[in-house]
Every structure is written in C-alpha cells, then in structure tokens.
Scaffold this motif. Structure first.
Motif, PDB file in Angstrom:
ATOM      1  N   SER A 168       3.088  -0.666   1.533  1.00 27.61           N
ATOM      2  CA  SER A 168       2.765  -1.458   0.345  1.00 27.61           C
ATOM      3  C   SER A 168       2.236  -2.825   0.755  1.00 27.61           C
ATOM      4  CB  SER A 168       4.007  -1.625  -0.533  1.00 27.61           C
ATOM      5  OG  SER A 168       3.714  -2.454  -1.643  1.00 27.61           O
ATOM      6  N   SER A 221       6.653   1.354  -5.270  1.00 23.85           N
ATOM      7  CA  SER A 221       7.504   2.158  -6.147  1.00 23.85           C
ATOM      8  C   SER A 221       8.185   3.280  -5.377  1.00 23.85           C
ATOM      9  CB  SER A 221       6.668   2.738  -7.291  1.00 23.85           C
ATOM     10  OG  SER A 221       6.149   1.710  -8.106  1.00 23.85           O
ATOM     11  N   THR A 261       4.727   7.944 -13.389  1.00 22.37           N
ATOM     12  CA  THR A 261       5.703   8.207 -12.304  1.00 22.37           C
ATOM     13  C   THR A 261       5.408   9.506 -11.549  1.00 22.37           C
ATOM     14  OG1 THR A 261       7.309   9.344 -13.714  1.00 22.37           O
ATOM     15  CG2 THR A 261       7.475   6.932 -13.583  1.00 22.37           C
ATOM     16  N   TYR A 266      -4.211   6.038 -10.857  1.00 16.03           N
ATOM     17  CA  TYR A 266      -3.292   4.976 -11.232  1.00 16.03           C
ATOM     18  C   TYR A 266      -2.537   5.320 -12.523  1.00 16.03           C
ATOM     19  CZ  TYR A 266      -1.352   0.303 -11.399  1.00 16.03           C
ATOM     20  OH  TYR A 266      -0.479  -0.751 -11.396  1.00 16.03           O
ATOM     21  N   ALA A 312      -0.575  11.088  -7.711  1.00 12.33           N
ATOM     22  CA  ALA A 312      -1.427   9.904  -7.681  1.00 12.33           C
ATOM     23  C   ALA A 312      -1.992   9.693  -6.272  1.00 12.33           C
ATOM     24  CB  ALA A 312      -0.633   8.686  -8.120  1.00 12.33           C
ATOM     25  N   LEU A 313      -1.110   9.789  -5.228  1.00 11.57           N
ATOM     26  CA  LEU A 313      -1.569   9.596  -3.852  1.00 11.57           C
ATOM     27  C   LEU A 313      -2.549  10.684  -3.437  1.00 11.57           C
ATOM     28  CD1 LEU A 313       1.753   8.489  -2.103  1.00 11.57           C
ATOM     29  CD2 LEU A 313      -0.277   7.085  -2.527  1.00 11.57           C
ATOM     30  N   TYR A 326       0.293   7.315 -11.530  1.00 13.33           N
ATOM     31  CA  TYR A 326       1.342   6.431 -10.999  1.00 13.33           C
ATOM     32  C   TYR A 326       2.169   5.845 -12.152  1.00 13.33           C
ATOM     33  CZ  TYR A 326       3.038   1.710 -10.031  1.00 13.33           C
ATOM     34  OH  TYR A 326       3.786   0.577  -9.996  1.00 13.33           O
ATOM     35  N   TYR A 333       3.987  10.044  -8.607  1.00 16.59           N
ATOM     36  CA  TYR A 333       3.518   9.310  -7.437  1.00 16.59           C
ATOM     37  C   TYR A 333       2.768  10.190  -6.441  1.00 16.59           C
ATOM     38  CZ  TYR A 333       6.954   6.051  -9.338  1.00 16.59           C
ATOM     39  OH  TYR A 333       7.660   5.233 -10.168  1.00 16.59           O
ATOM     40  N   ILE A 348       1.835   1.697  -5.692  1.00 21.34           N
ATOM     41  CA  ILE A 348       2.449   3.036  -5.587  1.00 21.34           C
ATOM     42  C   ILE A 348       3.467   3.076  -4.452  1.00 21.34           C
ATOM     43  CG2 ILE A 348       1.976   5.466  -5.077  1.00 21.34           C
ATOM     44  CD1 ILE A 348      -0.776   5.072  -6.443  1.00 21.34           C
ATOM     45  N   TYR A 349       3.075   2.564  -3.275  1.00 21.02           N
ATOM     46  CA  TYR A 349       4.004   2.619  -2.134  1.00 21.02           C
ATOM     47  C   TYR A 349       5.223   1.727  -2.372  1.00 21.02           C
ATOM     48  CZ  TYR A 349       0.925   5.495   0.737  1.00 21.02           C
ATOM     49  OH  TYR A 349       0.193   6.536   1.221  1.00 21.02           O
TER      50      TYR A 349
END
Length: 519
Positions: free
Chosen positions: A227, A220, A183, A177, A188-189, A180, A185, A217-218
């Motif tokens: 999301s 963003s 930025t 997180y 993070a995933l 995330y 992303y 995240i999704y």
C-alpha cells in the motif's frame, strides 16, 4: 504554423506543462487573428483542461467560460457540450457534486442531438458517462457508478469504435475500484493489476489514479508495505507528469492514515502536514488562485445575462412600441372597416328595398294590365264566339228555309220566293258585318298589324285570318261565309301561300302571334 504549436503543446503536456500552456496560448491567438473561431475554441478547451490538471483551477474556469462564450456566438453545439463537460469535472474536484452533475447532464443533453458517428461527439458522450461514473464512485454510490460504466461500454458496442481518450482500460480501472468499494478485493486486483503496463505505455499520467486505487486496496487487505509502495508511486507520478495535482493532497492524507496504522507517527504527521498545505493551496478560500473560483465571479454569465437583459429590454420596448402603433392602426382600420360596412349595408338595403319596391309596383301594374286585358279579351271573345255561333245557327236556318222554298218554287209565287232568297242573302251579309265590327272593336290592333305585314290581302282573306284567329274550323268558316267546306280549305291554302308560309309552319299559331311580331 498552427499545427506545429498544437503538436508541440500536446507533446509537452505532461512533461513541461508551462511550455505546453504557452504553446496553446500562441495557437489560440493565431487562430483568433485568422478568424478561425472554431479552432480557437478547441485551443481554449485544451488549455483549460491542462490548467485543471495542474491545479490552476481559476484559470481553467476562466478558459472554459471564455470558450463557451465563443461557442455560443458560433452556435457550435459540439464545443458547448465539451465545455460543459470540462466545467463538470472542475466542479467535481471541488466536491460540488450537484453542480457537477448538472453540467454533465447539460453536456449530455446537447450531445444527444449531435451525430454520434462523429469521433469528437462520441468522445464527449463517453466522457460524460465516465465522469458521472467517477462522480458516483466518489460518493460511494456503486449502483449508479456501474450504471454509467455500462453506458460507456454500450456506446462503444453500438458504434463499433472506441473513442479516443477514454476506453477499455479506464472503464476496467473504474470497475476494479467499484469492486473494491463492494469489498470484492481479489476481484478488484485481478482486474486492475494487468492494466499497469497498458497505462504506462499509453497514458502514464493516469498512473497517479491507478496507483492510488492499488494503495487503497492493499491497505484494506492489510498489506501495508504494498500500500505504501503504491501511494509513493502515485506521488512520484504527479511530479513526473505534472498531472492530477488536485489528488496529491488526498494521497498524502491516505499515507498519513497508513503510517498511523503502522505506528510511524512522525511520518504520519509529516504527510498530514503536506496534505494540509496542498489542500489549502489548491482548495482553501485564502488561495489567490482559487479565490476567484470560490466566489464564483462568473464574468461570462454576468456578461451574458447583461446582454440578454439588454436585448430583452430593447425587444420589449420595441414590441411595446409596435403594439401601441399596431393598436392604433387596428382601431383606425377596424373603425374604418366597420363604418364602410355599415354604410355599405345601409346603402345596399336602401337600393335593394327601392329596387324591390319598384319591381313589385311594376309587376303589380303589369299583372293588373294583363289581367284586365285578358278579362276584356275573354269577355269580348266570348261575345264574338256567341255571336258567331248565333250567326251560324241563323245561317243554317236560312239555308234550310232557302232549300225548302226552292223545292216549292213550282207552286208558290216565284217573285215572292225570289224576294225571300234576296232577303236571306242580305241577312247573311249583315250578320258578317256585325261580327266584323265586334271583332275589330275587341282586336283593333290585329288588322293594323296584318295590313302592315301583308298589305296585299283582300277583304275576304282578311275575314279568313280573323276567323282563324278565333280558332274556327273549316266547317264553321264555310257555314259562316256561305261557302263549301272544300272552298274553305282552298281559301286557307291560298292564304298560306300569300303569307309566305311553308308546310311546317302552323297557320293558326302564326296568325295568333301577328300582334306580337314586328314588321
């Protein structure tokens, strides 16, 4: 019986929270009756944690402070650290970050004094670091969040043991997180997605937080479908596991924003309404459950402060009384000591002065007597010595005349010569009597001591003793007594025997010391 309560309470914690709470209360009461305060404290902490997860914050707050009161009485440092950690989480839920950080740091300062090899102590330490990482992440301070996450990893690395409750999966989820928020992303995933199965198997209640992360995240990334899916899953798990109910209003709020982006305004309004209702219920000042907490009706602190102030006042009064008594005692004791010291000093000085004065007086008298005696003895002995020498000279003169007269006996008148010789003998006897009279006058105690010690001495031996006292040599004695030097030696030898002296004893020293010897 107690172990059954605990096992069943832990099993129902996220299935039937109400039953679990009841079992924890039964376990607490059981341990209180048994006098096992340590286990009772653990029951209160577990119960307070469960209250917090079910948004019963007021009861959670009460439970933690009650546990802290017992922990203080028992001086249970590990329990105190655990309670402060729980209070920190509770204040962080209300976004009172400064207060929360203070409790986490307090917990950590206590924990650092404890043995980290103990599993509970290690768990509390990691939990503090993890809590601070979460707190700073909520504040968008990714730098501090990463710092405390590193501390979590470090504790595990140093001890070689992963604490129960917090571990790799949770640290990775928080790190994901943080990525995330930075930025990052995709990174993070990549870190978060493999964790779903692990949380589903070991701690399904955490999926509420996990799915919320993925929903953010999704959103963003613009993938609104995924999301929405994850937000709905998060809400579903709050109901299924009765956990993290404090996050529910936030999830509804996030869904509302998502539906606005999707143009589904009716759904957005409905979710926003749900969010407001839950937020008011859990955190609103009008909520009866939270009114107690928000007004900070801190019974524990009030009671503790009251007790502390009472003890302080009693102690202060006691100290003041002791100080007064001690002050009076000190004054009396000091006065007595000073009086005795003064009296002792004056007495000592008086006695010392009197003693010195008496000593000086006696010493002065003794010195004067000795000086006077020595002067008299010196003068009279000089007179005796001079008289003796004169006698010796006269004796030598008379002997010389005597020899001459003897040599001339053929021609002069024999009768006349005989008279001369007779007069010479009378003169010698008269000289000795004159000497003896003077010697006795100067050394009147000498003959007394001599006769007391040796009453059998003849008059001639007494004369010899007197001459020896005056340090006359054998030659001088022979001339004075009108005898030969050999006779003088013989007389000294016989005198030694009569005095009972051995060869090692000096005759002159013995006779000189007769006046100082006792019979």
């Amino acid at each position: 019986m107690s172990s059954k309560y605990l096992q069943e309470a832990n099993r129902l914690k996220f299935q039937n929270p109400d039953s679990s709470m009841s079992l924890f209360k039964l376990s607490y009461n059981y341990h209180i009756k048994r006098g096992d305060t340590v286990k009772a404290i653990r029951d209160l902490i577990n119960l307070s944690y469960l209250f917090a997860n079910n948004a019963l914050f007021s009861q959670s707050y009460d439970g933690y402070w009650q546990a802290l009161l017992l922990a203080d009485k028992m001086a249970d440092e590990a329990a105190r650290a655990w309670v402060y950690n729980g209070l920190g989480w509770l204040y962080s839920i209300y976004k009172r970050q400064e207060k929360a950080i203070g409790y986490f740091n307090l917990s950590q300062s206590i924990n650092k004094q404890l043995d980290i090899s103990d599993e509970l102590n290690r768990q509390i330490r990691v939990n503090n670091y993890y809590a601070l990482a979460t707190l700073y992440r909520k504040e968008m301070n990714t730098h501090m969040s990463r710092r405390y996450l590193d501390s979590c990893w470090l504790v595990q690395e140093l001890t070689g043991v992963r604490p129960r409750g917090r571990g790799d999966n949770y640290f990775n989820a928080e790190t994901g997180y943080v990525l995330y928020l930075e930025t990052k992303y995709e990174e993070a995933l990549n870190l978060l997605l493999p964790l779903e199965e692990k949380f589903g198997k070991h701690d399904p209640s955490y999926l509420v937080i996990y799915y919320t992360f993925l929903g953010h995240i999704y959103k963003s990334l613009g993938n609104f479908s995924l999301s929405e899916l994850y937000y709905l899953r998060a809400l579903e798990n709050t109901d299924r596991y009765k956990s993290h109910l404090d996050l529910k209003s936030g999830i509804y709020d996030s869904l509302s924003n998502l539906y606005i982006l999707k143009g589904q305004f009716a759904k957005a309004y409905q979710n926003l309404k749900e969010s407001k209702i839950l937020n008011e219920k859990h955190f609103g000042s009008r909520s009866e459950d939270n009114k107690y907490l928000l007004e900070i009706k801190d019974d524990y602190r009030r009671e503790k402060e009251k007790q502390h102030n009472l003890i302080k006042e009693q102690r202060l009064a006691k100290l003041e009384h002791e100080d007064r008594v001690w002050y009076l005692k000190s004054i009396i004791l000091t006065g007595t000591i000073l009086f005795l010291l003064l009296l002792g000093t004056l007495l000592y000085r008086y006695l010392r002065s009197a003693y010195k004065a008496e000593k000086r007086l006696l010493q002065k008298h003794r010195e004067l007597e000795i000086k006077k005696t020595n002067e008299v003895l010196e003068i009279k002995n000089k007179e005796l010595t001079a008289s003796a020498l004169q006698a010796i000279e006269r004796e030598e003169l008379l002997l010389d005349l005597k020899r001459k007269l003897i040599r001339q006996q053929r021609r002069p008148d024999p009768q006349e010569i005989g008279k001369i010789v007779k007069n010479i003998g009378m003169s010698t006897s008269k000289n000795w009597k004159e000497f003896e009279a003077r010697f006795t006058a100067v050394n009147e105690s000498f003959y007394i001591h001599l006769n007391n010690r040796f009453p059998g001495l003849s008059q001639g031996e007494q004369r010899t003793c007197a001459l020896i006292k005056l340090n006359f040599s054998c030659k001088e004695m022979a001339k004075l007594l009108g005898i030969s030097i050999e006779s003088a030696h013989t007389t000294r030898h016989r005198l030694r025997k009569k005095l009972g002296l051995n060869r090692s004893t000096n005759l002159e020293e013995f006779i000189a010391g007769l006046e100082h010897q006792t019979a």
